[in-house]
Design a protein around this motif. Sequence first.
Motif, mmCIF file in Angstrom:
data_model
loop_
_atom_site.group_PDB
_atom_site.id
_atom_site.type_symbol
_atom_site.label_atom_id
_atom_site.label_comp_id
_atom_site.label_asym_id
_atom_site.label_seq_id
_atom_site.Cartn_x
_atom_site.Cartn_y
_atom_site.Cartn_z
ATOM 1 N N LEU A 46 -18.312 34.242 3.178
ATOM 2 C CA LEU A 46 -19.445 35.157 3.231
ATOM 3 C C LEU A 46 -20.826 34.527 3.346
ATOM 4 O O LEU A 46 -21.771 35.207 3.720
ATOM 5 C CB LEU A 46 -19.421 36.065 1.997
ATOM 6 C CG LEU A 46 -18.188 36.953 1.894
ATOM 7 C CD1 LEU A 46 -18.157 37.652 0.553
ATOM 8 C CD2 LEU A 46 -18.154 37.947 3.021
ATOM 9 N N ASP A 47 -20.965 33.269 3.035
ATOM 10 C CA ASP A 47 -22.296 32.659 3.003
ATOM 11 C C ASP A 47 -22.412 31.587 4.084
ATOM 12 O O ASP A 47 -21.964 30.456 3.919
ATOM 13 C CB ASP A 47 -22.557 32.062 1.623
ATOM 14 C CG ASP A 47 -23.983 31.609 1.436
ATOM 15 O OD1 ASP A 47 -24.735 31.529 2.440
ATOM 16 O OD2 ASP A 47 -24.356 31.324 0.286
ATOM 17 N N GLU A 48 -23.023 31.959 5.183
ATOM 18 C CA GLU A 48 -23.151 31.034 6.315
ATOM 19 C C GLU A 48 -23.883 29.751 5.937
ATOM 20 O O GLU A 48 -23.582 28.676 6.458
ATOM 21 C CB GLU A 48 -23.886 31.723 7.460
ATOM 22 C CG GLU A 48 -24.013 30.868 8.688
ATOM 23 C CD GLU A 48 -24.692 31.578 9.836
ATOM 24 O OE1 GLU A 48 -24.725 31.003 10.919
ATOM 25 O OE2 GLU A 48 -25.198 32.699 9.646
ATOM 26 N N SER A 49 -24.819 29.821 4.999
ATOM 27 C CA SER A 49 -25.596 28.638 4.643
ATOM 28 C C SER A 49 -24.762 27.590 3.907
ATOM 29 O O SER A 49 -25.103 26.418 3.904
ATOM 30 C CB SER A 49 -26.802 29.028 3.791
ATOM 31 O OG SER A 49 -26.388 29.504 2.528
ATOM 32 N N VAL A 50 -23.653 28.002 3.297
ATOM 33 C CA VAL A 50 -22.808 27.064 2.557
ATOM 34 C C VAL A 50 -21.944 26.239 3.504
ATOM 35 O O VAL A 50 -21.849 25.023 3.386
ATOM 36 C CB VAL A 50 -21.929 27.815 1.532
ATOM 37 C CG1 VAL A 50 -20.956 26.873 0.856
ATOM 38 C CG2 VAL A 50 -22.796 28.502 0.498
ATOM 39 N N PHE A 51 -21.300 26.908 4.458
ATOM 40 C CA PHE A 51 -20.438 26.232 5.435
ATOM 41 C C PHE A 51 -20.773 26.743 6.838
ATOM 42 O O PHE A 51 -20.019 27.512 7.416
ATOM 43 C CB PHE A 51 -18.963 26.487 5.128
ATOM 44 C CG PHE A 51 -18.488 25.923 3.829
ATOM 45 C CD1 PHE A 51 -18.330 24.555 3.670
ATOM 46 C CD2 PHE A 51 -18.198 26.752 2.760
ATOM 47 C CE1 PHE A 51 -17.889 24.029 2.470
ATOM 48 C CE2 PHE A 51 -17.756 26.233 1.556
ATOM 49 C CZ PHE A 51 -17.601 24.870 1.409
ATOM 50 N N PRO A 52 -21.897 26.323 7.394
ATOM 51 C CA PRO A 52 -22.332 26.891 8.681
ATOM 52 C C PRO A 52 -21.358 26.653 9.830
ATOM 53 O O PRO A 52 -21.343 27.417 10.786
ATOM 54 C CB PRO A 52 -23.676 26.214 8.942
ATOM 55 C CG PRO A 52 -23.700 25.027 8.068
ATOM 56 C CD PRO A 52 -22.812 25.322 6.900
ATOM 57 N N ASP A 53 -20.518 25.636 9.745
ATOM 58 C CA ASP A 53 -19.576 25.348 10.819
ATOM 59 C C ASP A 53 -18.178 25.899 10.536
ATOM 60 O O ASP A 53 -17.240 25.618 11.273
ATOM 61 C CB ASP A 53 -19.483 23.841 11.062
ATOM 62 C CG ASP A 53 -20.802 23.264 11.542
ATOM 63 O OD1 ASP A 53 -21.520 23.973 12.269
ATOM 64 O OD2 ASP A 53 -21.117 22.121 11.176
ATOM 65 N N SER A 54 -18.046 26.682 9.483
ATOM 66 C CA SER A 54 -16.739 27.219 9.112
ATOM 67 C C SER A 54 -16.196 28.149 10.193
ATOM 68 O O SER A 54 -16.879 29.047 10.662
ATOM 69 C CB SER A 54 -16.860 28.000 7.796
ATOM 70 O OG SER A 54 -15.666 28.696 7.527
ATOM 71 N N TRP A 55 -14.955 27.963 10.579
ATOM 72 C CA TRP A 55 -14.331 28.839 11.573
ATOM 73 C C TRP A 55 -13.843 30.132 10.940
ATOM 74 O O TRP A 55 -13.562 31.090 11.639
ATOM 75 C CB TRP A 55 -13.181 28.130 12.285
ATOM 76 C CG TRP A 55 -12.078 27.718 11.362
ATOM 77 C CD1 TRP A 55 -11.987 26.547 10.673
ATOM 78 C CD2 TRP A 55 -10.932 28.485 11.009
ATOM 79 N NE1 TRP A 55 -10.858 26.537 9.907
ATOM 80 C CE2 TRP A 55 -10.187 27.727 10.091
ATOM 81 C CE3 TRP A 55 -10.457 29.747 11.362
ATOM 82 C CZ2 TRP A 55 -8.997 28.173 9.537
ATOM 83 C CZ3 TRP A 55 -9.271 30.188 10.806
ATOM 84 C CH2 TRP A 55 -8.557 29.407 9.907
ATOM 85 N N ILE A 56 -13.744 30.178 9.594
ATOM 86 C CA ILE A 56 -13.263 31.396 8.945
ATOM 87 C C ILE A 56 -14.383 32.296 8.448
ATOM 88 O O ILE A 56 -14.141 33.368 7.939
ATOM 89 C CB ILE A 56 -12.318 31.082 7.760
ATOM 90 C CG1 ILE A 56 -13.043 30.314 6.658
ATOM 91 C CG2 ILE A 56 -11.085 30.357 8.235
ATOM 92 C CD1 ILE A 56 -12.262 30.180 5.376
ATOM 93 N N GLY A 57 -15.609 31.850 8.591
ATOM 94 C CA GLY A 57 -16.736 32.644 8.094
ATOM 95 C C GLY A 57 -16.772 34.031 8.712
ATOM 96 O O GLY A 57 -16.773 34.187 9.933
ATOM 97 N N LEU A 58 -16.774 35.042 7.871
ATOM 98 C CA LEU A 58 -16.787 36.414 8.365
ATOM 99 C C LEU A 58 -18.069 36.743 9.122
ATOM 100 O O LEU A 58 -18.092 37.657 9.929
ATOM 101 C CB LEU A 58 -16.582 37.398 7.211
ATOM 102 C CG LEU A 58 -15.186 37.393 6.600
ATOM 103 C CD1 LEU A 58 -15.139 38.346 5.409
ATOM 104 C CD2 LEU A 58 -14.137 37.763 7.619
ATOM 105 N N TRP A 59 -19.148 36.006 8.882
ATOM 106 C CA TRP A 59 -20.404 36.265 9.602
ATOM 107 C C TRP A 59 -20.242 36.013 11.098
ATOM 108 O O TRP A 59 -21.044 36.476 11.886
ATOM 109 C CB TRP A 59 -21.541 35.417 9.043
ATOM 110 C CG TRP A 59 -21.333 33.956 9.261
ATOM 111 C CD1 TRP A 59 -21.706 33.241 10.371
ATOM 112 C CD2 TRP A 59 -20.690 33.042 8.399
ATOM 113 N NE1 TRP A 59 -21.323 31.918 10.231
ATOM 114 C CE2 TRP A 59 -20.695 31.773 9.021
ATOM 115 C CE3 TRP A 59 -20.105 33.146 7.145
ATOM 116 C CZ2 TRP A 59 -20.142 30.644 8.437
ATOM 117 C CZ3 TRP A 59 -19.562 32.020 6.572
ATOM 118 C CH2 TRP A 59 -19.583 30.797 7.210
#
Length: 79
Positions: A46-59
């Motif tokens: 849920l928090d793009e700023s924590v893991f901006p390169d995450s492929w699972i980020g719902l954002w």
Amino acid sequence: MSNKKLTWSVVHGMSTTRWAYDIGYEVIVCADACADPDPRAYAALLDESVFPDSWIGLWRIARVLPTSQINELRPPQAD
């Protein structure tokens, strides 16, 4: 994208969020109504700023908003 909208508020509903996005819904995730026993998993989803390169980020596939902003999205009620 169509005018279909889905608001989802459960982090464990990630597959439902993905499915809704894939079939053309505009997905809105209510961040402060989500929970996960692992705060790192919550942040990764849920928090793009924590893991901006995450492929699972719902954002990446949904608008992740607090409840207050979701209420503002409601169309005005007809009299």
